[in-house]
Design an enzyme around this catalytic site. Sequence first.
Site, mmCIF file in Angstrom:
data_model
loop_
_atom_site.group_PDB
_atom_site.id
_atom_site.type_symbol
_atom_site.label_atom_id
_atom_site.label_comp_id
_atom_site.label_asym_id
_atom_site.label_seq_id
_atom_site.Cartn_x
_atom_site.Cartn_y
_atom_site.Cartn_z
ATOM 1 N N ALA A 75 0.818 -1.215 0.000
ATOM 2 C CA ALA A 75 0.000 0.000 0.000
ATOM 3 C C ALA A 75 0.853 1.268 0.000
ATOM 4 C CB ALA A 75 -0.942 -0.013 1.202
ATOM 5 N N THR A 76 2.050 1.213 0.586
ATOM 6 C CA THR A 76 2.924 2.396 0.567
ATOM 7 C C THR A 76 3.272 2.764 -0.874
ATOM 8 O OG1 THR A 76 3.861 2.051 2.776
ATOM 9 C CG2 THR A 76 5.217 3.271 1.213
ATOM 10 N N GLN A 183 -6.541 -0.528 5.402
ATOM 11 C CA GLN A 183 -7.201 -1.054 6.604
ATOM 12 C C GLN A 183 -8.695 -1.304 6.400
ATOM 13 O OE1 GLN A 183 -5.802 -1.935 9.466
ATOM 14 N NE2 GLN A 183 -3.789 -0.972 9.427
ATOM 15 N N SER A 203 -3.520 -3.389 0.370
ATOM 16 C CA SER A 203 -2.370 -4.122 0.898
ATOM 17 C C SER A 203 -2.733 -5.595 0.985
ATOM 18 C CB SER A 203 -2.051 -3.573 2.296
ATOM 19 O OG SER A 203 -1.290 -4.508 3.029
ATOM 20 N N GLY A 204 -1.780 -6.480 0.677
ATOM 21 C CA GLY A 204 -2.025 -7.913 0.803
ATOM 22 C C GLY A 204 -2.010 -8.371 2.250
ATOM 23 N N HIS A 205 -1.006 -7.907 3.011
ATOM 24 C CA HIS A 205 -0.809 -8.501 4.349
ATOM 25 C C HIS A 205 -1.816 -8.039 5.383
ATOM 26 C CE1 HIS A 205 1.292 -5.416 6.940
ATOM 27 N NE2 HIS A 205 1.421 -4.830 5.774
ATOM 28 N N THR A 243 9.130 -7.610 -12.680
ATOM 29 C CA THR A 243 8.574 -8.962 -12.800
ATOM 30 C C THR A 243 7.527 -9.198 -11.716
ATOM 31 O OG1 THR A 243 10.637 -9.787 -13.709
ATOM 32 C CG2 THR A 243 9.162 -11.419 -12.746
ATOM 33 N N CYS A 328 4.117 1.503 12.311
ATOM 34 C CA CYS A 328 5.069 2.226 11.460
ATOM 35 C C CYS A 328 5.749 3.355 12.221
ATOM 36 C CB CYS A 328 4.350 2.796 10.250
ATOM 37 S SG CYS A 328 3.357 1.548 9.437
#
Length: 404
Positions: A75-76, A183, A203-205, A243, A328
Site C-alpha cells: 500500500a505504501t 485497513q 495491501s495484501g498482508h 517482474t 510504522c
Amino acid sequence: MTVKTPVYLDYAATPPVDKRVAEKMIPYLTETFGNPASNSHSFGWEAEEAVEKARADIAALINADSKEIVFTSGATESNNLAIKGAAHFYKSKGNHLITVKTEHKAVLDTMRELERQGYEVTYLDVQENGLVDLDVLKAAIREDTILVSVMWVNNEIGVVQDIPAIGEICRERKIIFHVDAAQACGKVPVDVEAAKVDLLSMSGHKVYGPKGIGALYVRRKPRVRLEAQMHGGGHERGFRSGTLPTHQIVGMGEAFRIAKEELAQDTAHYLKLRDIFLKGIEGIEEVYINGDLEHRVPNNLNVSFNFVEGESLIMAVKELAVSSGSACTSASLEPSYVLRALGRNDELAHSSLRITFGRMTTEEEVQFAAELIKSKIGKLRELSPLWEMFKDGIDLNSIEWAAH
C-alpha cells in the site's frame, strides 16, 4: 483460564497469513514457477493465468473491473504511485492537493515530497471523533485543486470516513479522489463504483495475505491517468514495471477472495470480541476511547488510560502484543500525531493502547487481556502521585508546576 502468552492483539500492524492462503501460494514457488510475462511457453501461460485469477478476485472485493487493478509492492507504493502519478500527470490543470492530518505516513510524506517539488497541499483537521467535516473539505477546494486523498479506515483509531459523500463532492467538481483502503479491505464493504473512488490503495498482508504485495485500483471510466514512478519492462500496462511475483499475487488474490466470502462472519466475530473487551474494562475510571465508536471498524479499539504513562503501560502488559500508535511509528517516543489531531492532550495521547483483534483471536484471549489491563492499570495508578491528587479532588490543570 489458561491462555498461551504473549497474546497477539496487534492485527492492524499485520495478521498471520491465513493457512488457506499459504497453501495456495506454495506451488507457485516450486512447481508453477514461470514468469507471467513469458508468453512463448506453458510455464509462463500458467503463471499468467494464476495472476489474472488473483486480479479478478481482488477486483471482485471492491466491485471493480480486473483491468483496473495494478500490482505493486504494497500500500505504501500504491499511495506513492497514485498521488505522485496523478499530481505529475495533471500538473497542467493545477498544483493544489488536499489530504487529512490523520492520514498514514505513506500519504503524508508523499504529500510533503510534492510540496518540495512546488505543489501546494492543504492538510485538513478532523473533528474530535476523528471524522472529516465535509463542509471544511468543500471550503478547502480551489479552482486549481487536482486531487483529494482520504483514507477509508484509520490505521490507529479505526474510524471509517464517509467515503461515498467525499466521492460525490470530488466527482461533482471533477477532482481526482484517491483513497488509502489498506485497513478497509476485508473489514468494511468497499465499492469503488458506489463511492465514486478514482484511485484506491490496497495491501495484501492487512487481509491475511503475504507481505510485500499490494495493488492500486485505477479507474477506467471516467478514465484516470497516472505518470509511472517505476520504469522498466512496461509491466502492468506501463503503470508499474517489474517482474510480477506470482506466489505473492496468488496469496493476495486468495486472501481477498476469502475476505469477500467471510466478511459477515468476521465482522460478527470482531464485534463479539469488542463487547467482551469493553465489558472487561468497565469500571476503570478515566478511560477514553479514541475516535468514533459507531463509525469504526469492529476489530479496532484505541483506548487512553489517564494518569498512566504509555511506555510503562506497554511494559506492564508484556503478556500482550499490543501497540501504542501504529507499528510504522511506534518506535518514536512522540505522542501519536493522530491522537493529537483529535485534540487529545499529550498525557492522554501518551497513555493509549491500540488493541486490534483478528480472525484467529479467541474470546478467552480477549477476556484475559481485559483482566490483565484492568489489574495493571490499578497497580500503575497506585504509584502515581498525580492519580492521588486527582482522587483528592485537586484540579491538575490549575496547578502551576515549578520549572527546575
